[in-house]
Every structure is written in structure tokens, then in C-alpha cells.
Design an enzyme around this catalytic site. Structure first.
Site, PDB file in Angstrom:
ATOM      1  N   ASN A  93       0.886  -1.212  -0.015  1.00 55.61           N
ATOM      2  CA  ASN A  93       0.012  -0.127  -0.085  1.00 55.61           C
ATOM      3  C   ASN A  93       0.942   1.278  -0.053  1.00 55.61           C
ATOM      4  O   ASN A  93       1.741   1.203   0.776  1.00 55.61           O
ATOM      5  CB  ASN A  93      -0.850  -0.240   1.391  1.00 55.61           C
ATOM      6  CG  ASN A  93      -1.709  -1.341   1.455  1.00 55.61           C
ATOM      7  OD1 ASN A  93      -2.223  -1.701   0.302  1.00 55.61           O
ATOM      8  ND2 ASN A  93      -2.110  -1.829   2.552  1.00 55.61           N
ATOM      9  N   GLY A  99      -4.016   2.712   1.410  1.00 51.80           N
ATOM     10  CA  GLY A  99      -4.528   1.981   2.718  1.00 51.80           C
ATOM     11  C   GLY A  99      -3.355   1.842   3.623  1.00 51.80           C
ATOM     12  O   GLY A  99      -3.060   1.013   4.462  1.00 51.80           O
ATOM     13  N   GLN A 100      -2.239   2.485   3.315  1.00 56.26           N
ATOM     14  CA  GLN A 100      -0.921   2.564   4.238  1.00 56.26           C
ATOM     15  C   GLN A 100      -0.881   3.141   5.383  1.00 56.26           C
ATOM     16  O   GLN A 100      -1.466   4.184   5.578  1.00 56.26           O
ATOM     17  CB  GLN A 100       0.279   3.243   3.257  1.00 56.26           C
ATOM     18  CG  GLN A 100       1.844   3.047   4.003  1.00 56.26           C
ATOM     19  CD  GLN A 100       2.774   3.588   3.164  1.00 56.26           C
ATOM     20  OE1 GLN A 100       2.791   4.301   2.304  1.00 56.26           O
ATOM     21  NE2 GLN A 100       3.883   3.209   3.501  1.00 56.26           N
ATOM     22  N   HIS A 106       6.686  -2.133   3.315  1.00 55.71           N
ATOM     23  CA  HIS A 106       6.299  -3.596   3.787  1.00 55.71           C
ATOM     24  C   HIS A 106       5.560  -4.113   2.708  1.00 55.71           C
ATOM     25  O   HIS A 106       4.469  -3.457   2.193  1.00 55.71           O
ATOM     26  CB  HIS A 106       5.703  -3.507   5.072  1.00 55.71           C
ATOM     27  CG  HIS A 106       4.764  -2.727   5.489  1.00 55.71           C
ATOM     28  ND1 HIS A 106       4.716  -1.438   5.594  1.00 55.71           N
ATOM     29  CD2 HIS A 106       3.329  -3.107   5.538  1.00 55.71           C
ATOM     30  CE1 HIS A 106       3.514  -0.888   5.587  1.00 55.71           C
ATOM     31  NE2 HIS A 106       2.655  -1.806   5.840  1.00 55.71           N
ATOM     32  N   HIS A 108       2.619  -7.107   2.248  1.00 55.15           N
ATOM     33  CA  HIS A 108       1.854  -7.954   2.610  1.00 55.15           C
ATOM     34  C   HIS A 108       1.813  -9.374   2.063  1.00 55.15           C
ATOM     35  O   HIS A 108       1.785  -9.350   0.778  1.00 55.15           O
ATOM     36  CB  HIS A 108       0.581  -7.506   2.919  1.00 55.15           C
ATOM     37  CG  HIS A 108       0.114  -6.266   3.756  1.00 55.15           C
ATOM     38  ND1 HIS A 108      -0.401  -6.479   4.879  1.00 55.15           N
ATOM     39  CD2 HIS A 108       0.495  -4.980   3.325  1.00 55.15           C
ATOM     40  CE1 HIS A 108      -0.407  -5.041   5.525  1.00 55.15           C
ATOM     41  NE2 HIS A 108      -0.138  -4.195   4.628  1.00 55.15           N
TER      42      HIS A 108
END
Lengths: 120, 120
Positions: A93, A99-100, A106, A108
């Protein structure tokens, strides 16, 4: 591009440094992988850069070694976790609409169930 | 690891080769980006490896140059498309449960709207 020095206020910098506990499933010189504390699938792991990189929007060709390591670690983890054969999803994100929630790179990994489409 | 030679039956190999038309938004020696024909966001683009790689599960450290280029191309595209400031999401599907429909490495970029969580 933003400064990549460790940020004492960054949750993932503190996790990478071992200052905040996490359930690590992988660690090497470039990448640390931890279980998401709010899992959205039976297997939900975050592959985090050791370096404080704000998001994937900051990446360039020079980050190839980091990305190669991160994707290799994710593939190895999925095989070891027994989720590779059925399949899984990798998501990163960027920014608010992405939606970070933590401004440190990182990716997911979500698996162990069938993912739906669209991806959010 | 699977064979990476072009597969004449692979949709994305044929698109990369120009045998099937697509709306290209980026092309270099490693990566081609095309608009998704079933967009799930106002901006929905696929960053496709030129090489026939079955999925991200096949990637290793040696694929760093490809991944660096792919992420750099995605970041550049997002900035040029005006979606970087609000944010966007990058997704790659591996296998059936991941939702992979074309067995050739591609990373989805979705932006222009707020993405929801979980990501599918």
C-alpha cells in the site's frame, strides 16, 4: 526521495531494531518478516525492509537487491508454510488511498484462503 | 523454477511480442505496462515482465534488476498519472487462491480511488 536513516518514531524501525516485540518468521541483512497483528487471512506476514523507506513509491532501479531478496524471502516462506501450492497474494500500500498505515516499506503476504477480486 | 522461454500459448507473452493488441503505458527492456481490460479502479495498470516467469513465486535474488525496474516504472507511472499524492496499491497474485488468471508475472497497480482492507 526521502531520508532513509532510522526514524525513532517509526513503528517498523523500532521492530527491526528489536525495541518493540514482534513474531519474526524471517530475518536477513535486508529484510525482516513478521506476522501481522491484525491478520486478514490464515497466513498474513509482512516483509519489511530494514532500511527506513517511506513506501514503494520511493523505490528505484538501485533497490533491485532489496526487492530481489524480499521476493525470494516471500517465496521461500510461502513454500515452507505450505501455502505455495494453493496460492497467495502479495500487496503493498502506498499513501492514504492505498491504505498505508505505517510509512515504512512493507509487503503483505496473505494466504491460506482463497483471495477475492478486486483486491480492496 | 520453470522454463522462462516465451510460451506461444501465453497471453502476456503474445502481448509483449505485439501479437495481441494492448494499451501500453510503459515499455523498456525488462518491463511492459498495459491497462487492465477489466479495470477495478479508475487507474488499473499491469506491469508485466518481458520474460515468461510463471509468477512471483519463481523469483529469486537474481531477479533484483527486473524487480527494481518494475517498481521504478510503477512509481514513475503513478507520479505521471497524478495518482501518487493520494496513493495507490500494488498487488500480485500467485496461483489459484491468490487469484492469478494469467501464469506470467505481472503486478497490478490500482489507484484513483480509496482502496479498502482487506485486499480481497
Amino acid at each position: 526521495m526521502t531520508d532513509r536513516t532510522p526514524d525513532p518514531d517509526c513503528l517498523f524501525c523500532r521492530i527491526v531494531a528489536g525495541e518493540i516485540p514482534s513474531e519474526q518468521v524471517h530475518a536477513d541483512d535486508l529484510v525482516v518478516a513478521i506476522r501481522d497483528i491484525q491478520p486478514k487471512a490464515p497466513t498474513h506476514v509482512l516483509f519489511v525492509s530494514r532500511e527506513h523507506i517511506a513506501s514503494a513509491a520511493e523505490l528505484s532501479d538501485a533497490d533491485g537487491p532489496l526487492l530481489g531478496r524480499l521476493y525470494a524471502a516471500a517465496a521461500d516462506f510461502a513454500r515452507a508454510a505450505g501455502i505455495a501450492e494453493n496460492g497467495y497474494r502479495l500487496v503493498t500500500n502506498i499513501g492514504t488511498w492505498g491504505g498505508q498505515t505505517v510509512p515504512h516499506l512493507h509487503i503483505h503476504l496473505l494466504g491460506g484462503r482463497a483471495m477475492t477480486w478486486p483486491p480492496g
